[in-house]
Design an enzyme around this catalytic site. Sequence first.
Site, PDB file in Angstrom:
ATOM      1  N   ASP A   1      55.882  45.920  38.174  1.00  0.00           N
ATOM      2  CA  ASP A   1      55.559  45.296  39.467  1.00  0.00           C
ATOM      3  C   ASP A   1      56.791  45.405  40.367  1.00  0.00           C
ATOM      4  OD1 ASP A   1      53.131  43.020  40.180  1.00  0.00           O
ATOM      5  OD2 ASP A   1      54.846  43.190  41.546  1.00  0.00           O
TER       6      ASP A   1
ATOM      7  N   LYS B   1      30.794  49.366  40.520  1.00  0.00           N
ATOM      8  CA  LYS B   1      31.527  48.108  40.704  1.00  0.00           C
ATOM      9  C   LYS B   1      31.011  47.344  41.938  1.00  0.00           C
ATOM     10  CE  LYS B   1      34.692  44.998  40.899  1.00  0.00           C
ATOM     11  NZ  LYS B   1      35.095  44.032  39.915  1.00  0.00           N
TER      12      LYS B   1
ATOM     13  N   GLY C   1      24.390  26.636  46.085  1.00  0.00           N
ATOM     14  CA  GLY C   1      25.601  25.842  46.299  1.00  0.00           C
ATOM     15  C   GLY C   1      26.073  26.001  47.731  1.00  0.00           C
TER      16      GLY C   1
ATOM     17  N   GLY D   1      32.745  32.472  46.991  1.00  0.00           N
ATOM     18  CA  GLY D   1      34.056  32.722  47.591  1.00  0.00           C
ATOM     19  C   GLY D   1      34.870  33.571  46.647  1.00  0.00           C
TER      20      GLY D   1
ATOM     21  N   CYS E   1      36.827  38.427  45.340  1.00  0.00           N
ATOM     22  CA  CYS E   1      36.024  39.610  44.986  1.00  0.00           C
ATOM     23  C   CYS E   1      34.723  39.734  45.770  1.00  0.00           C
ATOM     24  CB  CYS E   1      35.732  39.592  43.498  1.00  0.00           C
ATOM     25  SG  CYS E   1      37.213  39.409  42.515  1.00  0.00           S
TER      26      CYS E   1
HETATM   27  C1  UGA Z   1      33.419  38.277  40.147  1.00  0.00           C
HETATM   28  C2  UGA Z   1      32.485  38.962  39.131  1.00  0.00           C
HETATM   29  O1  UGA Z   1      31.690  37.973  38.471  1.00  0.00           O
HETATM   30  C3  UGA Z   1      33.281  39.744  38.088  1.00  0.00           C
HETATM   31  O2  UGA Z   1      32.391  40.453  37.225  1.00  0.00           O
HETATM   32  C4  UGA Z   1      34.176  40.760  38.821  1.00  0.00           C
HETATM   33  O3  UGA Z   1      34.986  41.506  37.917  1.00  0.00           O
HETATM   34  C5  UGA Z   1      35.093  40.011  39.776  1.00  0.00           C
HETATM   35  O4  UGA Z   1      34.278  39.278  40.729  1.00  0.00           O
HETATM   36  C6  UGA Z   1      35.947  41.025  40.491  1.00  0.00           C
HETATM   37  O5  UGA Z   1      35.412  41.854  41.224  1.00  0.00           O
HETATM   38  O6  UGA Z   1      37.150  41.087  40.218  1.00  0.00           O
HETATM   39  P1  UGA Z   1      34.885  36.036  40.163  1.00  0.00           P
HETATM   40  O7  UGA Z   1      35.148  36.323  41.596  1.00  0.00           O
HETATM   41  O8  UGA Z   1      36.011  35.651  39.273  1.00  0.00           O
HETATM   42  O9  UGA Z   1      34.195  37.310  39.442  1.00  0.00           O
HETATM   43  O10 UGA Z   1      33.868  34.813  40.130  1.00  0.00           O
HETATM   44  P2  UGA Z   1      32.351  34.528  39.728  1.00  0.00           P
HETATM   45  O11 UGA Z   1      32.314  33.694  38.523  1.00  0.00           O
HETATM   46  O12 UGA Z   1      31.549  35.758  39.728  1.00  0.00           O
HETATM   47  O13 UGA Z   1      31.902  33.621  40.964  1.00  0.00           O
HETATM   48  C7  UGA Z   1      31.948  34.114  42.302  1.00  0.00           C
HETATM   49  C8  UGA Z   1      31.445  33.081  43.274  1.00  0.00           C
HETATM   50  O14 UGA Z   1      30.037  32.910  43.143  1.00  0.00           O
HETATM   51  C9  UGA Z   1      32.062  31.694  43.120  1.00  0.00           C
HETATM   52  O15 UGA Z   1      32.379  31.212  44.408  1.00  0.00           O
HETATM   53  C10 UGA Z   1      30.950  30.862  42.508  1.00  0.00           C
HETATM   54  O16 UGA Z   1      31.025  29.501  42.848  1.00  0.00           O
HETATM   55  C11 UGA Z   1      29.731  31.527  43.119  1.00  0.00           C
HETATM   56  N1  UGA Z   1      28.498  31.329  42.333  1.00  0.00           N
HETATM   57  C12 UGA Z   1      28.383  31.894  41.101  1.00  0.00           C
HETATM   58  C13 UGA Z   1      27.446  30.625  42.877  1.00  0.00           C
HETATM   59  O17 UGA Z   1      27.520  30.111  44.015  1.00  0.00           O
HETATM   60  N2  UGA Z   1      26.289  30.495  42.153  1.00  0.00           N
HETATM   61  C14 UGA Z   1      26.158  31.030  40.918  1.00  0.00           C
HETATM   62  O18 UGA Z   1      25.061  30.875  40.312  1.00  0.00           O
HETATM   63  C15 UGA Z   1      27.223  31.748  40.378  1.00  0.00           C
END
Ligand code: UGA
Length: 446
Positions: free
Chosen positions: A32, A213, A262, A266, A269
């Site tokens: 890094d 992706k 919800g 956010g 990603c």
């Molecule tokens: C997401 C993807 O799930 C991963 O597979 C991917 O690798 C990652 O982005 C990335 O591109 O690096 P992440 O951003 O860590 O992962 O979070 P998630 O668990 O997917 O949740 C994303 C958002 O969706 C959160 O704000 C969560 O509150 C919201 N969410 C999730 C909902 O509002 N409802 C749901 O049923 C599920």
Amino acid sequence: MAKKIGIVGTGYVGLVTGTCFAETGNDVYCVDIDEKKINNLKKGILPIFEPGLPRLVERNFNRGRLKFMTDLETAVKECEIIFLCLPTPPSEDGSADLHHVTECAADIAKMIRDNKISDHKILVNKSTVPVGTAVKVHDIVAEYISDEQFDIVSNPEFLREGFAVEDSLKPERVVIGTSSKYVADFMRDIYEPFVRSGNPIIVMDEKSSELTKYASNSFLAVKISYMNDLSAYCEAIGADIEKIRAGMGADSRIGKRFLFAGIGYGGSCFPKDVRALMHSAEDVGLPLKIVTAAHEVNDQQRHRFINTILKRFDNNVKGMTFALWGLAFKPNTDDTREAPAFTIIERLLEGGAKVKAYDPEAVENTKLRFGDKISYEKNHSLCLDGADALIIATEWTVFRKPDFDEIKSKLSKPIIFDGRNLFDLDEMQESGFEYTCIGRKTIMPD
Ligand code: UGA
């Protein structure tokens, strides 16, 4: 056989990927440019909060399998494969800004040329990059070294924050984009220990891999926005989105996951990737209508929630105090990027209200944005003292079974706005709360 693996970028993806490769016996060189970050990592201080990661980093660092350095040249000389795990932030127009990736690829190519390194190198695009980036990076590297000396492969990351270690050690799938059999075999070899239970390693062309992706993240965003869109309709007609979720999710073709309504998605990603995909498709004159709608609904949803809160107080919250539970964009992370809680705070401050906030991990990141404009409490109970209403923005486990008697005794009025549908409606009715949630009826005290 164990390999020497270079990882450039020790952010979320790089640090977790490198650590997991070290865990399966490889010799990993994590590089890094941020000297402070590297020195901290050597002392076991991690730049992110991620359950399970500190133990793995410590173990592999102590065994000498995980090295941290600022010296890219050593990694380039030593490693046959180098993963580029660099940020691809959104540009102003929403497209992915690739300058970190392209500059680093050029630096590596120059190092190979200047050090007269003759071994073949594999450069892996692990960052989320738009379709065509493998070709672009190939052309940049080819300006310095010959085609036979290197390959560029696309290998998107699917890990979730909060479950990053689990997702990396046991991925549901590994996607590899390459047209070279040698590279495909090499990648299969290093990923094989992670998929022993039979999950697939899927090899395809570079462009399809890059798009897989964006297509995956955007599809999940569509699922969430679909439920959020329905939630407004449910509120209008008196249906219950939670019951609908259960009814829909029992169909295995639909699936149970990512159907929670919800206050919108956010993080670093979904919002970024959805916008980047929209932008790429618009660029070729083929706007993606469903993805665009998901983006719009997501933007509206958080404002719809805060509008409901403001309207409850006749759009006059001046001088009021709100307890806010949750700042991170989701539980189990300290990440506040594009967190719905931030939109809520901004709108409350605009209205002249005070905010007393608590989050188990995300306070430091929130301070970077709001400083002393809001107050930060040591626990969720302290937020309630002197507050007029409670707002829940993140579904941390600690908020799920609160002491309702305490909440009621501390708030000036028993009013809860729940952006995550944490509580049972009958229980809220019995406890005498005014309870407003998402896609379900509002409970008024008897
Ligand atoms: C997401 C993807 O799930 C991963 O597979 C991917 O690798 C990652 O982005 C990335 O591109 O690096 P992440 O951003 O860590 O992962 O979070 P998630 O668990 O997917 O949740 C994303 C958002 O969706 C959160 O704000 C969560 O509150 C919201 N969410 C999730 C909902 O509002 N409802 C749901 O049923 C599920």
